[in-house]
Write an enzyme that holds these catalytic residues in place. Structure first.
Site, PDB file in Angstrom:
ATOM      1  N   CYS B  52      46.755  36.154  35.719  1.00 39.44           N
ATOM      2  CA  CYS B  52      46.641  35.887  37.155  1.00 39.44           C
ATOM      3  C   CYS B  52      47.250  37.019  37.978  1.00 39.44           C
ATOM      4  CB  CYS B  52      47.343  34.561  37.471  1.00 39.44           C
ATOM      5  SG  CYS B  52      47.571  34.282  39.234  1.00 39.44           S
ATOM      6  N   CYS B  55      50.678  35.500  39.811  1.00 40.89           N
ATOM      7  CA  CYS B  55      51.868  34.952  39.145  1.00 40.89           C
ATOM      8  C   CYS B  55      52.993  35.993  39.132  1.00 40.89           C
ATOM      9  CB  CYS B  55      51.520  34.519  37.719  1.00 40.89           C
ATOM     10  SG  CYS B  55      50.752  32.883  37.622  1.00 40.89           S
ATOM     11  N   HIS B 139      51.692  28.562  38.927  1.00 42.00           N
ATOM     12  CA  HIS B 139      50.236  28.687  38.945  1.00 42.00           C
ATOM     13  C   HIS B 139      49.571  27.324  39.141  1.00 42.00           C
ATOM     14  CE1 HIS B 139      46.645  31.056  38.050  1.00 42.00           C
ATOM     15  NE2 HIS B 139      46.221  30.106  37.243  1.00 42.00           N
ATOM     16  N   ASN B 177      41.904  29.146  51.634  1.00 45.37           N
ATOM     17  CA  ASN B 177      40.672  28.661  51.023  1.00 45.37           C
ATOM     18  C   ASN B 177      41.077  27.979  49.730  1.00 45.37           C
ATOM     19  OD1 ASN B 177      38.968  29.864  52.955  1.00 45.37           O
ATOM     20  ND2 ASN B 177      38.979  31.811  51.842  1.00 45.37           N
ATOM     21  N   SER B 185      39.044  32.999  45.225  1.00 46.32           N
ATOM     22  CA  SER B 185      38.760  33.842  44.069  1.00 46.32           C
ATOM     23  C   SER B 185      39.883  33.766  43.043  1.00 46.32           C
ATOM     24  CB  SER B 185      38.507  35.288  44.516  1.00 46.32           C
ATOM     25  OG  SER B 185      39.593  35.793  45.240  1.00 46.32           O
ATOM     26  N   HIS B 188      45.540  30.304  41.734  1.00 43.93           N
ATOM     27  CA  HIS B 188      46.974  30.267  42.034  1.00 43.93           C
ATOM     28  C   HIS B 188      47.161  29.845  43.501  1.00 43.93           C
ATOM     29  CE1 HIS B 188      51.174  31.711  41.057  1.00 43.93           C
ATOM     30  NE2 HIS B 188      51.248  31.459  42.361  1.00 43.93           N
ATOM     31  N   HIS B 190      47.702  29.770  47.017  1.00 41.32           N
ATOM     32  CA  HIS B 190      48.016  30.842  47.962  1.00 41.32           C
ATOM     33  C   HIS B 190      47.166  30.695  49.217  1.00 41.32           C
ATOM     34  CE1 HIS B 190      44.252  32.443  46.311  1.00 41.32           C
ATOM     35  NE2 HIS B 190      44.213  33.305  47.319  1.00 41.32           N
ATOM     36  N   GLN B 192      46.126  33.139  52.971  1.00 43.99           N
ATOM     37  CA  GLN B 192      45.967  34.518  53.407  1.00 43.99           C
ATOM     38  C   GLN B 192      46.296  34.618  54.888  1.00 43.99           C
ATOM     39  OE1 GLN B 192      42.538  36.777  51.957  1.00 43.99           O
ATOM     40  NE2 GLN B 192      41.750  34.921  50.995  1.00 43.99           N
TER      41      GLN B 192
HETATM   42  O1  LIG Z   1      39.903  36.707  49.842  1.00 48.13           O
HETATM   43  P1  LIG Z   1      39.221  35.979  48.724  1.00 48.13           P
HETATM   44  O2  LIG Z   1      39.883  34.662  48.374  1.00 48.13           O
HETATM   45  O3  LIG Z   1      39.011  36.842  47.517  1.00 48.13           O
HETATM   46  O4  LIG Z   1      37.777  35.646  49.273  1.00 48.13           O
HETATM   47  C1  LIG Z   1      37.433  34.504  50.007  1.00 48.13           C
HETATM   48  O5  LIG Z   1      38.033  34.463  51.293  1.00 48.13           O
HETATM   49  C2  LIG Z   1      37.646  35.494  52.220  1.00 48.13           C
HETATM   50  C3  LIG Z   1      38.267  35.187  53.560  1.00 48.13           C
HETATM   51  O6  LIG Z   1      37.856  33.956  54.106  1.00 48.13           O
HETATM   52  C4  LIG Z   1      36.120  35.602  52.327  1.00 48.13           C
HETATM   53  O7  LIG Z   1      35.793  36.749  53.078  1.00 48.13           O
HETATM   54  C5  LIG Z   1      35.461  35.684  50.970  1.00 48.13           C
HETATM   55  O8  LIG Z   1      34.068  35.667  51.117  1.00 48.13           O
HETATM   56  C6  LIG Z   1      35.931  34.521  50.113  1.00 48.13           C
HETATM   57  O9  LIG Z   1      35.348  34.579  48.826  1.00 48.13           O
END
Ligand SMILES: O=P(O)(O)O[C@H]1O[C@H](CO)[C@@H](O)[C@H](O)[C@H]1O
Ligand SMILES: O=P(O)(O)O[C@H]1O[C@H](CO)[C@@H](O)[C@H](O)[C@H]1O
Lengths: 404, 404
Positions: B52, B55, B139, B177, B185, B188, B190, B192
């Site tokens: 990961c 981690c 994780h 997300n 993606s 874990h 998290h 942003q």
């Molecule tokens: O940043 P990550 O988790 O890799 O990616 C995810 O969130 C982003 C922000 O909303 C998007 O632009 C990506 O399409 C989505 O897959």
């Protein structure tokens, strides 16, 4: 330093049709992907599926039986999102709500919430109809597999449906969801038409902005745009006598395209015979190219935007809807402008066009997700429209040689 | 006829925060579903995954090693969609473009397309930064599994990041997300933070509409709305001393919620100690309830909207970004209003709030797709917000008893 290309700069682009921005972050496709994978599309393998709701002769979930049709076949959706009478038929009522949020009324016309919150809790009844357009009887042959003559039958059906439904409804949305990634609930090649009495958000934005451009410059926004793209070339995917396909400068989806007639036309029904033939050939090229990109059936939502229809004329209405739908009441106020009517001159500011919104980004199983930042702030893309156009042109070329 | 409830009428509702409509088609969930299924979420089973990127102690794809952190951990995204200098570092350039669409320049400041098409091909450089916020070292333990004290550490991190980044950037988008269905993606736990020098579309719409409401009524749009919802009750999911969670009247996603403080607060950094504690408990209840709905980890995108930050002050800038990012140039014009600065009184018209956008509709594997009609015309939902609120309240109740 030295040369700086747009391909190397994070930037935002403006969509003049909707007034919204898109964030362009070139080079971001290089990040590792450990996220979700789309199930690879499984092409239908049988010509007729006895369990399919759309195949000829089958009994549908709604209880009706399809005829043994051989060309296109149109019927009213058995589970429509819009009905001519917005009140759900009593047969579908589960139970009377415990605490009805709307005042009881002897009349089916609902009373909408009013009072102190009325400014913030706004709603309005929505009337319309939803139809399904089977492109053909074969369960395994989509638009991409059809001959130009067969595609032409679909184009003619779209145009005839638009013409008919526009007599009653303000907006007629012709569209197709292709592939499970785009929410298609049945693989049988088909599109849909949802018509309604309100002008929805997306065409309302396009209508306002095309009008504005026309008022300011005396010319059509999309005709001006087509001229710029034809001169620049770098975003053009296909160009024929009557039609142009570009990755628009403001494209949001990785391989989004905009398809438009090269001469002023405001709606599907107004397309000439030649334009329809050209469109049928062009659609074959575009869809074959899309499928060639990742060597797999390419999922997308596509749909047509043309000039909004007129408000229903006062007086007697056209014949009943397909099936036994009751006729709608006109709930439209006199303050809205009338749009076009049969025989009217075309709207000079409205240019017919189709949007193709395909979600795939890197492979048949890795899509672009418009999620967190995109839902909450600005939509975003990971490669420039010019880079996407390069890739699409590369897969279109051999097709063009084969098919024209 | 007789009683007609909103639950039985197809209608459109208006979102006063964005100015957009949503089409509500109750009862449509009864249609058969033969479409795509989401992969059921697989909860992470290990406390530490050596592969990961997030981690503690692991080497990331970008080449840096994570420290052995024990609380929250914030770092600059290795593949950021926004950078302080919008020009992609030379190291990332693949090859000079064959035909640069932008004029060459000795200066890294790009020359944007101008000329005949300039009105229709509008773009602007976008500067900003992207950070990753690990909620904790484990994780396998997300926000929903954490103690209120651990969630409080996340809330404090969000607030501190917002405060810091707002000194440099106009907009700071804190979001998460959750789940592969929402494009995450990495499993874990998290979130942003993307910060940028422009005010993106969604907060720009909310800013304009909150201002408008304040100018018209002298009160805050969302405080007025909270009052209406508290009195009505039917869309309230959770209500505590400091916080309210509702399915908003204009909800677009099936089980969308809006979380807002019950007293005026314009941004995360302005939350009091008590409000932060209340939020930490509330998030536990909300997320536990969401997971209880289909007895599975509930995917969603969530994020915070607060008052936009000020434009960077003229003169010397705050210290460099995390890592070694160069400092941004101020590209902001003087015509934009300044937003808030540290020590400023709160913006009376802006009310802090969080949106939760979960896609699931019927089960852990059947989601709502906002596709064809939704992309091309109006977004659409298949059950009323009131029906969704009933279902959410039913799963929240036992949680509330356990956790408060
Ligand atoms: O940043 P990550 O988790 O890799 O990616 C995810 O969130 C982003 C922000 O909303 C998007 O632009 C990506 O399409 C989505 O897959
Ligand atoms: O009508 P279908 O194919 O069953 O359903 C699909 O298209 C509709 C119209 O875009 C959407 O509302 C649905 O969410 C989608 O799954």
């Amino acid at each position: 330093a030295g040369f700086v290309a747009m391909d190397d700069i994070t930037h935002r682009r403006f969509n003049p049709l909707t007034g919204r921005w898109v964030l362009v972050s070139p080079g971001r496709t290089r990040r590792p992907w450990h996220g979700g994978q789309e199930p690879p599309p499984v092409p239908a393998a049988v010509a007729h599926d006895p369990l399919c709701d759309l195949c000829p002769g089958n009994l549908r979930a709604g209880g009706e039986r399809n005829p043994s049709y051989s060309g296109t076949y149109v019927f009213t959706n058995d589970f429509p999102a819009l009905r001519p009478d917005p009140v759900r038929p009593a047969a579908l009522l589960v139970a009377p709500p415990a605490d009805p949020p709307v005042a009881p009324s002897a009349d089916p016309a609902p009373v909408w919430p009013a009072g102190p919150g009325s400014g913030l809790l706004r709603s309005e009844p929505a009337r319309g109809t939803c139809r399904v357009v089977c492109f053909g009887p074969r369960h395994d042959r989509g638009l991409v597999d059809m001959t130009p003559a067969e595609v032409r039958a679909v184009v003619d059906t779209w145009a005839a449906q638009e013409e008919e439904l526009s007599r009653t409804w303000r907006w007629v949305q012709v569209f197709e969801n292709r592939g499970t990634a785009m929410g298609a609930s049945n693989p049988h090649p088909h599109g849909q038409i949802w018509a309604c009495d309100a002008l929805p958000d997306e065409p309302a934005a396009e209508d306002a902005r095309q009008r504005e451009h026309f008022a300011r410059s005396g010319s059509s926004l999309l005709m001006d745009y087509a001229e710029i793209e034809t001169a620049a070339g770098e975003r053009v995917i296909l160009a024929e006598e009557h039609w142009l396909v570009v990755v628009p400068f403001w494209a949001l989806w990785p391989f989004e395209t905009l398809l438009l007639p090269r001469h002023p036309v405001d709606r599907l029904a107004a397309l000439s015979d030649d334009q329809r033939d050209g469109l049928s050939r062009l659609l074959g090229r575009l869809l074959t190219g899309y499928d060639a990109l990742f060597d797999h059936p390419f999922p997308f939502s596509m749909g047509w935007h043309g000039a909004p229809g007129p408000h229903p004329a006062p007086g007697p209405r056209p014949g009943p809807e397909l099936g036994s739908e009751p006729e709608p009441e006109s709930g439209l106020g006199p303050d809205l402008d009338p749009g076009w009517g049969p025989g009217d001159p075309p709207a000079a500011f409205w240019q017919l066009h189709a949007h193709f919104y395909p979600p795939l980004l890197r492979s048949p199983t890795i899509r672009k997700h418009q999620v967190g930042y995109e839902m909450l702030a600005d939509v975003q893309r990971d490669l420039t429209p010019e880079a996407a156009a390069d890739r699409l042109r590369a897969v279109m070329a051999p097709v063009a040689a084969n098919r024209t």
